[in-house]
Design a protein around this motif. Structure first.
Motif, PDB file in Angstrom:
ATOM      1  N   ALA A  23      -6.585 -21.349  -1.444  1.00 40.17           N
ATOM      2  CA  ALA A  23      -6.257 -20.690  -0.210  1.00 40.17           C
ATOM      3  C   ALA A  23      -5.049 -19.689   0.449  1.00 40.17           C
ATOM      4  O   ALA A  23      -4.858 -18.667   0.289  1.00 40.17           O
ATOM      5  N   ARG A  24      -4.049 -20.652  -0.434  1.00 41.30           N
ATOM      6  CA  ARG A  24      -2.156 -19.910  -0.616  1.00 41.30           C
ATOM      7  C   ARG A  24      -2.911 -18.772  -1.314  1.00 41.30           C
ATOM      8  O   ARG A  24      -3.023 -17.382  -0.954  1.00 41.30           O
ATOM      9  N   ALA A  25      -3.444 -18.333  -2.476  1.00 43.71           N
ATOM     10  CA  ALA A  25      -3.859 -17.304  -3.130  1.00 43.71           C
ATOM     11  C   ALA A  25      -4.381 -16.059  -2.775  1.00 43.71           C
ATOM     12  O   ALA A  25      -4.037 -15.027  -3.209  1.00 43.71           O
ATOM     13  N   TYR A  26      -5.888 -16.915  -1.721  1.00 43.79           N
ATOM     14  CA  TYR A  26      -6.723 -16.083  -1.137  1.00 43.79           C
ATOM     15  C   TYR A  26      -5.911 -15.436   0.042  1.00 43.79           C
ATOM     16  O   TYR A  26      -5.992 -13.945   0.203  1.00 43.79           O
ATOM     17  N   MET A  27      -5.140 -15.870   0.421  1.00 42.49           N
ATOM     18  CA  MET A  27      -4.358 -15.352   1.783  1.00 42.49           C
ATOM     19  C   MET A  27      -3.233 -13.669   1.376  1.00 42.49           C
ATOM     20  O   MET A  27      -2.923 -13.056   1.305  1.00 42.49           O
ATOM     21  N   LYS A  28      -2.638 -14.540  -0.173  1.00 44.69           N
ATOM     22  CA  LYS A  28      -1.631 -13.581  -0.687  1.00 44.69           C
ATOM     23  C   LYS A  28      -2.354 -12.115  -1.388  1.00 44.69           C
ATOM     24  O   LYS A  28      -1.790 -11.214  -0.663  1.00 44.69           O
ATOM     25  N   HIS A  29      -3.463 -12.363  -1.757  1.00 43.70           N
ATOM     26  CA  HIS A  29      -4.247 -11.013  -1.936  1.00 43.70           C
ATOM     27  C   HIS A  29      -4.539 -10.793  -0.407  1.00 43.70           C
ATOM     28  O   HIS A  29      -4.363  -9.180  -0.528  1.00 43.70           O
ATOM     29  N   TYR A  30      -5.265 -11.468   0.216  1.00 43.96           N
ATOM     30  CA  TYR A  30      -5.924 -10.336   1.430  1.00 43.96           C
ATOM     31  C   TYR A  30      -4.691  -9.792   2.050  1.00 43.96           C
ATOM     32  O   TYR A  30      -4.780  -8.631   2.466  1.00 43.96           O
ATOM     33  N   LEU A  31      -3.525 -10.536   2.291  1.00 43.13           N
ATOM     34  CA  LEU A  31      -2.326  -9.544   2.766  1.00 43.13           C
ATOM     35  C   LEU A  31      -1.793  -8.572   2.154  1.00 43.13           C
ATOM     36  O   LEU A  31      -0.637  -7.224   3.017  1.00 43.13           O
ATOM     37  N   GLN A  32      -1.549  -8.460   0.578  1.00 43.25           N
ATOM     38  CA  GLN A  32      -1.644  -8.017  -0.061  1.00 43.25           C
ATOM     39  C   GLN A  32      -2.709  -6.340   0.179  1.00 43.25           C
ATOM     40  O   GLN A  32      -2.470  -5.017   0.147  1.00 43.25           O
ATOM     41  N   GLU A  33      -3.748  -6.434   0.127  1.00 42.41           N
ATOM     42  CA  GLU A  33      -5.165  -5.366   0.665  1.00 42.41           C
ATOM     43  C   GLU A  33      -4.550  -5.000   1.908  1.00 42.41           C
ATOM     44  O   GLU A  33      -4.868  -3.286   1.547  1.00 42.41           O
ATOM     45  N   ASN A  34      -4.359  -5.867   3.287  1.00 39.84           N
ATOM     46  CA  ASN A  34      -4.462  -5.459   3.896  1.00 39.84           C
ATOM     47  C   ASN A  34      -3.527  -5.750   4.885  1.00 39.84           C
ATOM     48  O   ASN A  34      -3.031  -6.867   5.824  1.00 39.84           O
ATOM     49  N   PRO A  35      -2.190  -4.905   5.031  1.00 40.45           N
ATOM     50  CA  PRO A  35      -1.130  -5.155   5.008  1.00 40.45           C
ATOM     51  C   PRO A  35      -0.530  -5.050   6.968  1.00 40.45           C
ATOM     52  O   PRO A  35      -1.563  -4.424   7.724  1.00 40.45           O
ATOM     53  N   PRO A  36       0.150  -6.589   7.267  1.00 47.81           N
ATOM     54  CA  PRO A  36      -0.354  -6.676   8.962  1.00 47.81           C
ATOM     55  C   PRO A  36       0.424  -5.570   9.984  1.00 47.81           C
ATOM     56  O   PRO A  36       0.116  -5.499  11.168  1.00 47.81           O
ATOM     57  N   ILE A  37       0.794  -4.838   9.364  1.00 46.42           N
ATOM     58  CA  ILE A  37       1.370  -2.964  10.138  1.00 46.42           C
ATOM     59  C   ILE A  37       0.397  -1.719   9.508  1.00 46.42           C
ATOM     60  O   ILE A  37       0.779  -1.311   8.697  1.00 46.42           O
ATOM     61  N   LYS A  56       4.729  12.885   6.719  1.00 46.24           N
ATOM     62  CA  LYS A  56       4.816  12.875   5.565  1.00 46.24           C
ATOM     63  C   LYS A  56       6.185  11.834   5.626  1.00 46.24           C
ATOM     64  O   LYS A  56       6.141  10.839   4.481  1.00 46.24           O
ATOM     65  N   LYS A  57       6.362  11.654   6.679  1.00 46.50           N
ATOM     66  CA  LYS A  57       7.592  10.189   6.836  1.00 46.50           C
ATOM     67  C   LYS A  57       6.887   9.132   6.945  1.00 46.50           C
ATOM     68  O   LYS A  57       7.308   7.570   6.385  1.00 46.50           O
ATOM     69  N   LEU A  58       5.551   8.701   7.837  1.00 44.92           N
ATOM     70  CA  LEU A  58       4.763   7.862   7.892  1.00 44.92           C
ATOM     71  C   LEU A  58       4.231   7.506   6.646  1.00 44.92           C
ATOM     72  O   LEU A  58       4.045   5.830   6.265  1.00 44.92           O
ATOM     73  N   ASN A  59       3.709   8.544   5.363  1.00 38.95           N
ATOM     74  CA  ASN A  59       3.013   8.323   4.291  1.00 38.95           C
ATOM     75  C   ASN A  59       4.414   7.315   3.492  1.00 38.95           C
ATOM     76  O   ASN A  59       4.187   6.716   2.637  1.00 38.95           O
ATOM     77  N   GLN A  60       5.168   8.156   3.761  1.00 39.61           N
ATOM     78  CA  GLN A  60       6.536   7.381   2.549  1.00 39.61           C
ATOM     79  C   GLN A  60       7.027   6.187   3.145  1.00 39.61           C
ATOM     80  O   GLN A  60       7.267   4.789   2.123  1.00 39.61           O
ATOM     81  N   MET A  61       7.289   5.761   4.552  1.00 39.55           N
ATOM     82  CA  MET A  61       7.272   4.715   4.679  1.00 39.55           C
ATOM     83  C   MET A  61       5.869   3.558   4.109  1.00 39.55           C
ATOM     84  O   MET A  61       6.546   2.360   4.155  1.00 39.55           O
ATOM     85  N   GLN A  63       4.861   4.278   1.827  1.00 39.54           N
ATOM     86  CA  GLN A  63       4.337   3.308   0.531  1.00 39.54           C
ATOM     87  C   GLN A  63       5.503   2.341   0.259  1.00 39.54           C
ATOM     88  O   GLN A  63       5.414   1.803  -0.810  1.00 39.54           O
ATOM     89  N   LEU A  64       6.839   2.788   0.955  1.00 40.27           N
ATOM     90  CA  LEU A  64       7.792   1.663   0.511  1.00 40.27           C
ATOM     91  C   LEU A  64       7.213   0.370   1.366  1.00 40.27           C
ATOM     92  O   LEU A  64       7.506  -0.444   0.275  1.00 40.27           O
ATOM     93  N   MET A  65       6.291   0.426   2.313  1.00 39.34           N
ATOM     94  CA  MET A  65       6.157  -1.442   2.256  1.00 39.34           C
ATOM     95  C   MET A  65       4.627  -1.712   1.345  1.00 39.34           C
ATOM     96  O   MET A  65       5.578  -3.233   0.642  1.00 39.34           O
ATOM     97  N   LYS A  66       4.309  -1.201   0.725  1.00 43.10           N
ATOM     98  CA  LYS A  66       3.055  -1.592  -0.788  1.00 43.10           C
ATOM     99  C   LYS A  66       4.506  -1.900  -1.425  1.00 43.10           C
ATOM    100  O   LYS A  66       3.837  -2.785  -1.717  1.00 43.10           O
ATOM    101  N   ASN A  67       4.831  -1.148  -2.082  1.00 38.98           N
ATOM    102  CA  ASN A  67       5.839  -1.429  -3.234  1.00 38.98           C
ATOM    103  C   ASN A  67       6.838  -2.425  -3.093  1.00 38.98           C
ATOM    104  O   ASN A  67       7.054  -3.682  -3.866  1.00 38.98           O
ATOM    105  N   GLN A  68       6.946  -2.679  -1.587  1.00 35.78           N
ATOM    106  CA  GLN A  68       8.184  -3.502  -1.534  1.00 35.78           C
ATOM    107  C   GLN A  68       6.797  -5.286  -1.081  1.00 35.78           C
ATOM    108  O   GLN A  68       7.618  -6.488  -1.807  1.00 35.78           O
TER     109      GLN A  68
END
Length: 71
Positions: A23-37, A56-61, A63-68
């Motif tokens: 369940a932990r691995a599933y939730m980790k993967h789910y949150l990476q694919e579907n960020p809460p914000i 442009k600024k939204l896309n940058q933000m 992308q930063l969140m995905k990289n983080q």
């Protein structure tokens, strides 16, 4: 009879531990694919802070969140 109960308890413990990590691995993967914000939520937050969010600024933000999240 005692062996059956012992095996049952051991299997229950193994199942609980396996279920927890699965369940932990599933939730980790789910949150990476579907960020809460989402981008819309980000746009609203920036507007509340007094910034005019450009696409442009939204896309940058985002992308930063995905990289983080990958780190």
């Amino acid at each position: 009879m005692a062996i059956t109960i012992t095996v049952g308890i051991v299997m229950l413990i193994i199942g609980l531990i396996g279920g927890f990590f699965g369940a932990r691995a599933y939730m980790k993967h789910y949150l990476q694919e579907n960020p809460p914000i989402s981008a819309d939520m980000m746009r609203q937050m920036m507007a509340q802070m007094g910034q005019k969010p450009s696409q442009k600024k939204l896309n940058q933000m985002m992308q930063l969140m995905k990289n983080q999240a990958k780190k």
